[in-house]
Design a protein around this motif. Sequence first.
Motif, PDB file in Angstrom:
ATOM      1  N   CYS A 112       8.578   1.083  15.401  1.00 25.32           N
ATOM      2  CA  CYS A 112       7.650  -0.023  15.106  1.00 25.32           C
ATOM      3  C   CYS A 112       8.318  -1.372  15.385  1.00 25.32           C
ATOM      4  CB  CYS A 112       7.201   0.027  13.651  1.00 25.32           C
ATOM      5  SG  CYS A 112       5.987   1.304  13.331  1.00 25.32           S
ATOM      6  N   ILE A 170       4.049  -1.740   9.002  1.00 26.95           N
ATOM      7  CA  ILE A 170       3.490  -0.383   9.002  1.00 26.95           C
ATOM      8  C   ILE A 170       4.626   0.641   9.014  1.00 26.95           C
ATOM      9  CG2 ILE A 170       2.262   1.280  10.469  1.00 26.95           C
ATOM     10  CD1 ILE A 170       0.308  -1.159  10.971  1.00 26.95           C
ATOM     11  N   GLY A 178      -0.818   4.904  12.375  1.00 24.95           N
ATOM     12  CA  GLY A 178      -0.086   4.970  11.104  1.00 24.95           C
ATOM     13  C   GLY A 178      -0.957   5.554  10.005  1.00 24.95           C
ATOM     14  N   TYR A 179      -2.216   5.116   9.953  1.00 20.82           N
ATOM     15  CA  TYR A 179      -3.109   5.595   8.914  1.00 20.82           C
ATOM     16  C   TYR A 179      -3.302   7.105   9.034  1.00 20.82           C
ATOM     17  CZ  TYR A 179      -7.124   6.261   5.932  1.00 20.82           C
ATOM     18  OH  TYR A 179      -7.943   6.714   4.944  1.00 20.82           O
ATOM     19  N   THR A 213      -1.304  -2.539   3.726  1.00 20.66           N
ATOM     20  CA  THR A 213      -0.238  -3.228   4.449  1.00 20.66           C
ATOM     21  C   THR A 213      -0.811  -4.184   5.492  1.00 20.66           C
ATOM     22  OG1 THR A 213       1.282  -1.391   4.113  1.00 20.66           O
ATOM     23  CG2 THR A 213       1.759  -2.872   5.941  1.00 20.66           C
ATOM     24  N   ILE A 215      -1.651   2.240   4.203  1.00 19.19           N
ATOM     25  CA  ILE A 215      -1.553   1.498   5.456  1.00 19.19           C
ATOM     26  C   ILE A 215      -2.560   0.348   5.485  1.00 19.19           C
ATOM     27  CG2 ILE A 215      -1.882   1.643   7.958  1.00 19.19           C
ATOM     28  CD1 ILE A 215       0.588   3.071   7.201  1.00 19.19           C
ATOM     29  N   THR A 238       5.987   0.776   5.594  1.00 19.67           N
ATOM     30  CA  THR A 238       5.153   1.521   4.647  1.00 19.67           C
ATOM     31  C   THR A 238       5.615   2.985   4.574  1.00 19.67           C
ATOM     32  OG1 THR A 238       3.321   0.093   5.308  1.00 19.67           O
ATOM     33  CG2 THR A 238       2.773   2.042   4.009  1.00 19.67           C
ATOM     34  N   ALA A 259      -1.774   0.509  13.578  1.00 14.75           N
ATOM     35  CA  ALA A 259      -2.322   0.701  12.234  1.00 14.75           C
ATOM     36  C   ALA A 259      -3.134   1.992  12.162  1.00 14.75           C
ATOM     37  CB  ALA A 259      -3.178  -0.495  11.831  1.00 14.75           C
TER      38      ALA A 259
END
Lengths: 321, 528
Positions: free
Chosen positions: A226, A50, A182-183, A274, A271, A53, A179
Motif C-alpha cells: 500500500c 488501508i 481491502g474491504y 478508514t 475499511i 487497517t 479500498a
Amino acid sequence: MPKLDLKTAGPFLALVIIFIIGILVNDAFLSSGNLSNILARSSFIGIVAIGATFVITAGGIDLSVGSMAAFISGCMILLMNALMDSVDSMIAIILLAILASLGIGAVAGLINGLLTTKAKIEAFIVTLGTMGIYRSLITYMADGGTLSLNFTIGDVYSEVYYGVLLGLPYPVWVFLAVAVIGYVLLNMTVFGRHCFAVGSNERVAKYSAIHVDRVKTATYMLQGICVAIATIIYVPRLGSASGQTGILWELEAIAAVIIGGTVLKGGYGRIGGTVVGALILTLIGNILNLTDAVSNYLNGAVQGIIVIVAVYLQRGAWRRD
Amino acid sequence: MPENKNNKVVLSAKNLCKSFGTVEVLHGIDLDLRAGEVHAVLGENGAGKSTLVKLLSGFEQLSAGELCLGVDGEGPAPLGHWDNEIAERAGVVLIHQEFNLAEQLSVAENIFLGNEISGVFLLDKKTMRAKSLQYLQVLHSDINPDSAMQDLAVSAKQMVEIAKAQAKNARVLILDEPTAVLTQQESQVLFELVDRLLAQGVAIVFISHKLDEIEQIADVITILRDGALVGHYPAKELSKDDMARLMVGREISSLFPNIPKPSVSDEVALRVTNLTMPGNINPISFELKRGEVLGFSGLVGSGRTALMETVLGLRKAARDNTGHVEVRGEQVCFKQLSSARDKGIAYLTKDRKGSGLLLEKGLAFNFSLFSLHKISRLFIDTKQEQAAFEKAIKTFDIRMKDSSIAAGNLSGGNQQKLLLAKILEAEPSIIIIDEPTRGIDIGTKSQIYHFIAQLIASGHSLILVSSDITEVIGLSHRVAVMYHGEITGVLEGDEIEEHEIMRYATGLKNNISSQTALSQSGITNAKA
Ligand SMILES: Nc1ncnc2c1ncn2[C@@H]1O[C@H](COP(=O)(O)OP(=O)(O)OP(=O)(O)O)[C@@H](O)[C@H]1O
Ligand SMILES: [Mg+2]
C-alpha cells in the motif's frame, strides 16, 4: 447481521458535520476544483491507512510507513534517471519503476513482519527502527538535499497524478480500487477472518489452526505494498524526493484508522471507517486553509483533538460486537 | 454446629431481576444466605446461576428487587448503592467462574491485588509473600508464590483464586463452579477449607454441576430453571435424581447414560512412538485404534495436556527427541495445528477462555474459525456458515436468549458447548478432547456422550483426557494413566476401575517397563 448503530455511523456523521462546516466557512469549498483536490490529497494517506487497517486489526503497528514512502520515492527516481540512458520507451521506464516500487514495498513489509514474528521483537520497536533506517537512507541517497526526477520522464509520468477519468483524478480511482479490494479482503475472505482472530487473541488463533506468524507477516507486506502504491501516485506530483518526504505520514495514517473506528489493540477493523477517517483529516486541513478564524498552523492540533474525541466516543462500543 | 453466631441471615435477596439490554435473564429470585451454611445453587447451563451471584456480589447491578445485608449480628437491612468494591469491604467475596487474575503479575501479587499490605512507604512484599505461602499451604498446594500467573495451569489458577479469597476475610464466600477445573483430590482439599470457614461462621454459596459434591457439602439447595426460581430445599431431602429432575423440569432417565462400546478395528489411527517431552527422561509411546476411545487419566500436572499438545505440534518436543508420530500408518511431524487438522485431527483445549474462544467475537465467528477452509473458495460462504451454525446450536443444545451476543457473554457451560461444536465442525476422524464436558450440566452431558458414541460407532477415534473419572470409565475402551510425565499403565476390561486407576495415577503401580511400547496391550484389544 450488520446493524446500524452509533459505532458504525459515528465516523460518517462526523464527516457530514465537518463537510457542512466547510460549506459554511467558505463558498470556494464546494467548487469542483477544491473537492477533487481534497479527494486527490486524501488518497495518499487513505491508501497507506488501508494497509495500516490490516496491520492494526491483526494486533500490530507500523511506524515506518512515512520514511518507507520517502525511501521508495528515492529509489524510483534514481532508477528512472538511471534507465534514461539505456531504455528508449518512457512508458517502459515508468512501468519498471512501478514494479520496483511494489517489490521494495513488499520486501520492506516482509522485513518488518519477519522481525516481529520470527525474531519476536515488538512491532513498535521494529518499525521504529526501520523508520529511522529508511529516513536516514533517503537523506543519504539525496546527499542531504533533494533527488529530482528527469524532466522528460516527469512530463510523461505526471499524467498519473494529474490525469482525470470521468471527472475524477487518477489517484482517487486508485484509492477507490485499493479500498474496495481491502474491504473484500478483510471482510469476505479467510485471510481477513484470520486477521481479526489473530488481533483478538493470538493464542486462540493458534489453537484454531491459524498460522499466526504468516498472517501477521502478510499484513506487514500488504502495508508495504500500500505504501508503494501511494508512492507511485505521489512521485509524479512533485517529481522529487528528500529527507522531508512523507514526514508524519505514519501518524496521519494511524489517526485515519483510529478515527474510522478500528481498535488500536487489535481484533476489530473497518475499511470503510478508514476511508472516512482519511477524508476527515484532509477536510480539516482544507477548511483551515479556507478560513481565517483558525490559523493554518493549528492544523495538527485540530487533528489531534479529533482523534482523541473519536477514541473517547468509541470507547467500549466495540465490546458489544 | 455452634449456635448464636450461626444460622443468622447475613445476606438476603428479594425478587431479584436482571436484564441485559431488553432481555430479562433472571425473573424475581428470593434467597437467604445464613452464616455457617453451604447454600448450593443448581440449574442447567444458562439458567442464571452466575448472573445471580454477580448480583449478590455487586459485579452486576440489579434491574429490580432488593438486597439486604445483616451487619454484626443485626437483622438484614436494605442496601443502598452496591458494587463489587463495597461488597468486598462488607465481606461478600465472589470467586468467578471465569478467572479474574492479572496474568502478568506473580501469584503473591495476585493474592493481594487490591488488598496490598504496605509498610511505611513501600509495599511489604515479604509479608505478602509469606502470607501467600500460608494461604496456599492451607490448600495443600505447592504453587510458588513468585511464579507468574500466565505460567500456571488452569487448576493452579483456581487454587490461587481460592487463596486470594482467604486474604479478603470473607463473611459470605461465593464459589461459582470452583471444582470444574479441579481434580477430585483438589476438590476435597477445597471442601476442608469450606468446613473450616463454616466453623468460623462464614456463609458459603456453592455452584457446581457435580451432584455428588452438592450431596456432600450442601445444607440448602436453591434450584433455578430458565432464570426463574424453582424452589429452596433442605439438602437432606433431595436425592441426586430429584436434583436433576427439578433442574431440567422432567424426568432424567439416567445420570450416566449406558454408552454402547462398539468393537474396535485393528487399524491404527494414531501411533506415537518414543516421543520425548521437554524435561522428561523417558519417551512415551501409545496407539489409538480406529473406532476406539482411549481415555487418559492422571492427576493434575501429570503431563496429559503437554503430551497431546506435543503430539499436535502446539508445543515443542524435547531437543533430543527421536520419536515419531504416525497417522493411519503415515509418518508425520506436526509443526502447526493446521497440519494436524488437514490430516483429520481435531483438538479441544481445556483452556476455554485462554485458548479456546475469542470472547469478544460473535458466536458464528467463533464457531467456524477452525473449519473456515470447508466453507470458502475465494470468499467465505456466509450462508453456508450460518446454516451450519444453526444446526450446531441444535446438535449441541447451545442456549442463549440472543444469538448476537459475544461468546464471552454466553454462560460458561454454553461456551464449552460452542467450543466443542467448533472443533467437531471440521469433521475430524481423530478427535483429541481435553476436559470436554467441563462446566456442562448433566442433561446436556449425557446428550454429548451419546453424540460421541455415535461418532465412535461410525469409525471415528477418540482420545479423552479428563479428570472426571466417571466419564473416563464410562466411555473408554482402554485407559492410559499418566504419572509425572510418563504413562504408568494402560488398563482395559475389568481393570478400568477407580481405585486401580488411582494406583497408577499416584505412581504406586507401573506396568510399563518404561521402554516397551504400549502397543502390545493394544494388539489384544479387539473386544466387544
Ligand atoms: N453480559 C451479558 N450480556 C448478555 N447476556 C448475558 C450476559 N451475561 C449473561 N447473559 C445471559 O444470561 C443467561 C444466564 O447466564 P449465566 O451465566 O447466569 O448462566 P449459568 O446458570 O451460570 O450457566 P452455566 O452453568 O453454563 O455457567 C444466559 O442466557 C447468558 O447468555
Ligand atoms: Mg455460570
